[in-house]
Design a protein around this motif. Structure first.
Motif, PDB file in Angstrom:
ATOM      1  N   TYR A  25       0.847  -1.194   0.000  1.00  0.00           N
ATOM      2  CA  TYR A  25       0.000   0.000   0.000  1.00  0.00           C
ATOM      3  C   TYR A  25       0.881   1.242   0.000  1.00  0.00           C
ATOM      4  N   ARG A 122     -13.836  -2.302  -9.747  1.00  0.00           N
ATOM      5  CA  ARG A 122     -12.673  -1.594 -10.283  1.00  0.00           C
ATOM      6  C   ARG A 122     -12.648  -0.188  -9.695  1.00  0.00           C
ATOM      7  N   TYR A 123     -11.458   0.276  -9.381  1.00  0.00           N
ATOM      8  CA  TYR A 123     -11.237   1.573  -8.731  1.00  0.00           C
ATOM      9  C   TYR A 123     -11.788   1.597  -7.302  1.00  0.00           C
ATOM     10  N   SER A 126      -7.724   0.294  -2.485  1.00  0.00           N
ATOM     11  CA  SER A 126      -6.603  -0.574  -2.862  1.00  0.00           C
ATOM     12  C   SER A 126      -6.294  -1.647  -1.831  1.00  0.00           C
ATOM     13  N   GLU A 129      -7.500  -5.602  -2.645  1.00  0.00           N
ATOM     14  CA  GLU A 129      -6.639  -6.560  -3.349  1.00  0.00           C
ATOM     15  C   GLU A 129      -5.579  -7.125  -2.416  1.00  0.00           C
ATOM     16  N   GLU A 141     -11.804  -8.183  -9.886  1.00  0.00           N
ATOM     17  CA  GLU A 141     -12.294  -6.818 -10.080  1.00  0.00           C
ATOM     18  C   GLU A 141     -13.505  -6.820 -10.995  1.00  0.00           C
ATOM     19  N   TYR A 147     -16.615   4.995 -13.361  1.00  0.00           N
ATOM     20  CA  TYR A 147     -15.855   5.057 -12.110  1.00  0.00           C
ATOM     21  C   TYR A 147     -16.658   4.639 -10.877  1.00  0.00           C
ATOM     22  N   THR A 174     -12.922   7.190  -5.722  1.00  0.00           N
ATOM     23  CA  THR A 174     -13.751   7.885  -6.699  1.00  0.00           C
ATOM     24  C   THR A 174     -14.801   8.796  -6.076  1.00  0.00           C
ATOM     25  N   ARG A 342      -3.129  13.530  -4.632  1.00  0.00           N
ATOM     26  CA  ARG A 342      -2.931  12.106  -4.883  1.00  0.00           C
ATOM     27  C   ARG A 342      -3.107  11.797  -6.370  1.00  0.00           C
ATOM     28  N   LEU A 344      -2.847   8.872  -9.199  1.00  0.00           N
ATOM     29  CA  LEU A 344      -3.177   7.472  -8.956  1.00  0.00           C
ATOM     30  C   LEU A 344      -2.849   6.512 -10.109  1.00  0.00           C
ATOM     31  N   GLY A 346      -0.894   4.039 -10.004  1.00  0.00           N
ATOM     32  CA  GLY A 346      -0.810   2.696  -9.435  1.00  0.00           C
ATOM     33  C   GLY A 346      -2.151   2.027  -9.234  1.00  0.00           C
ATOM     34  N   GLN A 347      -3.223   2.808  -9.281  1.00  0.00           N
ATOM     35  CA  GLN A 347      -4.572   2.252  -9.158  1.00  0.00           C
ATOM     36  C   GLN A 347      -5.323   2.275 -10.486  1.00  0.00           C
TER      37      GLN A 347
END
Length: 378
Positions: A25, A122-123, A126, A129, A141, A147, A174, A342, A344, A346-347
């Motif tokens: 994370y 999805r989104y 984090s 996972e 996912e 979103y 989101t 932030r 993102l 990586g997401q």
């Protein structure tokens, strides 16, 4: 001609493959690459700080503070009792965690493992996972709809191996929100042996009429667990206090595997005092609603430059960049002006920035900088 001696093989502990597959994370940053302190709008912390009552309790002058030389109450009796009173829940149906993160991990660990699947949108947050992989389960996912979570998309991904479904409501990063009727529809269509975990980290930012009904479901259903945290509206992110409620058998399983003294003396005292200051919670909600509305309006005015603020029910706004100004350039430009937000990639959101709602002055300045950057972009 003699051969050089062979390099001996290195023998060392081998991690389980599902642990090695975890990407750690990544928390929100608070400094720039040069170490310079920045105004932190990257971690969804409360810009109003913490209740004065909670601060006093944390320093040892509040009610219920224990001796730091002694172990804390392993059951957090006083805190669970206060939570039960506030929310109308039997304290026996409440379990405390080191932030709600611990409880999310415990839920996956207790009810899923190798060969099982853990489902989320999805989104989504984090940690879901990570929680799935940590117990050896397969993370799955479900597709999003602009979103946001979509009940039919989630249900379409349920399989015989699905053991846990995570849903953040409102969702991080989101800001999307699944209304009461849709949450009820999701729960009704899930198999009875699938655990639905409703992560309500931002629930206190909702108006009362926007209640998604998750606490009511947790009070009656055998397969619903609701998690909440003191890190957001209560302003106690540094104390790591979370809680969950659900059927007695769910709480029993989490109690079996949680840390036996997972909440410190000061964390319990500060959280108990924070619960007693609902005026601070109300002020934080009011501030957030007003500043989020103003900020979103300022961003919407930049739509001709490709900026789109997504609808948010949390204490942040996710902005999609589709014009000449990219999310990465906006992120770096805001750093140059003293703000850390932030970004993102990586997401799976390289086109987006998530910006926490700060003070009125901070949000005015961020909006002005984004306008300046957007107008200068080519």
């Amino acid at each position: 001609m003699s051969q050089p001696p062979a390099t001996p093989a290195i023998i060392r502990p081998v991690p389980k493959p599902w642990i090695a597959a975890i990407h750690p994370y990544v928390p929100g940053k608070s400094t720039g690459t040069d170490g310079q302190a920045l105004i932190k709008l990257s971690a969804n912390e409360n810009p109003l700080g913490t209740s004065p009552l909670a601060r006093a309790a944390r320093l040892g002058s509040g009610e219920g503070v224990g001796d730091p030389a002694r172990y804390p109450d392993p059951e957090s009796h006083a805190l669970r009792g206060a939570l039960g009173t506030l929310h109308g829940i039997d304290p026996a149906r409440i379990v405390m965690g080191t932030g709600s993160d611990e409880l999310l991990h415990l839920a996956a660990q207790a009810f899923a493992g190798p060969g099982d699947a853990v489902l989320y949108q999805r989104y989504g947050f984090s940690v879901y996972e990570i929680a799935a992989r940590r117990c050896g389960a397969e993370p799955v996912e479900a597709p999003d709809r602009d979103y946001a979570a979509d009940v039919d998309m989630l249900l379409g991904c349920v399989s015989p191996s699905t053991r846990v479904v995570f849903l953040a409501n409102p969702n991080n990063p989101t800001g999307s929100y699944l209304p009461r009727a849709e949450l009820a529809r999701l729960h009704a269509a899930l198999p009875a042996d699938v655990l639905l975990v409703v992560d309500q980290a931002y629930a206190e930012y909702l108006d009362a009429e926007a209640d998604d009904g998750a606490l009511a479901l947790a009070a009656t259903a055998e397969n619903v667990l609701v998690t909440r945290t003191f890190s957001k509206i209560y302003g106690l992110a540094g104390e790591r206090v979370g809680w969950a409620t659900g059927a007695p058998h769910l709480i029993d399983m989490l109690n079996r595997i949680r840390g036996p003294f997972n909440l410190t003396v000061t964390a319990q005292a500060a959280a108990l005092a924070a619960l007693g200051d609902q005026a601070f919670v109300d002020a934080s909600r009011t501030h957030n609603r007003a500043e989020r509305t103003r900020f979103a309006s300022a961003l919407a005015a930049l739509g001709n430059h490709g900026l789109r603020p997504l609808p948010s029910e949390a204490n942040f706004v996710l902005i999609e960049f589709s014009g000449a100004l990219t999310a990465e350039a906006a992120y770096n430009g805001l750093i140059d002006h003293g703000f850390i937000t932030r970004w993102l990639p990586g997401q799976g959101l390289p086109q987006c920035l998530r910006i926490t709602i700060g003070t009125a002055a901070e949000m005015d300045r961020v909006a002005a900088v984004l306008r300046q950057l957007a107008e200068a972009a080519r």
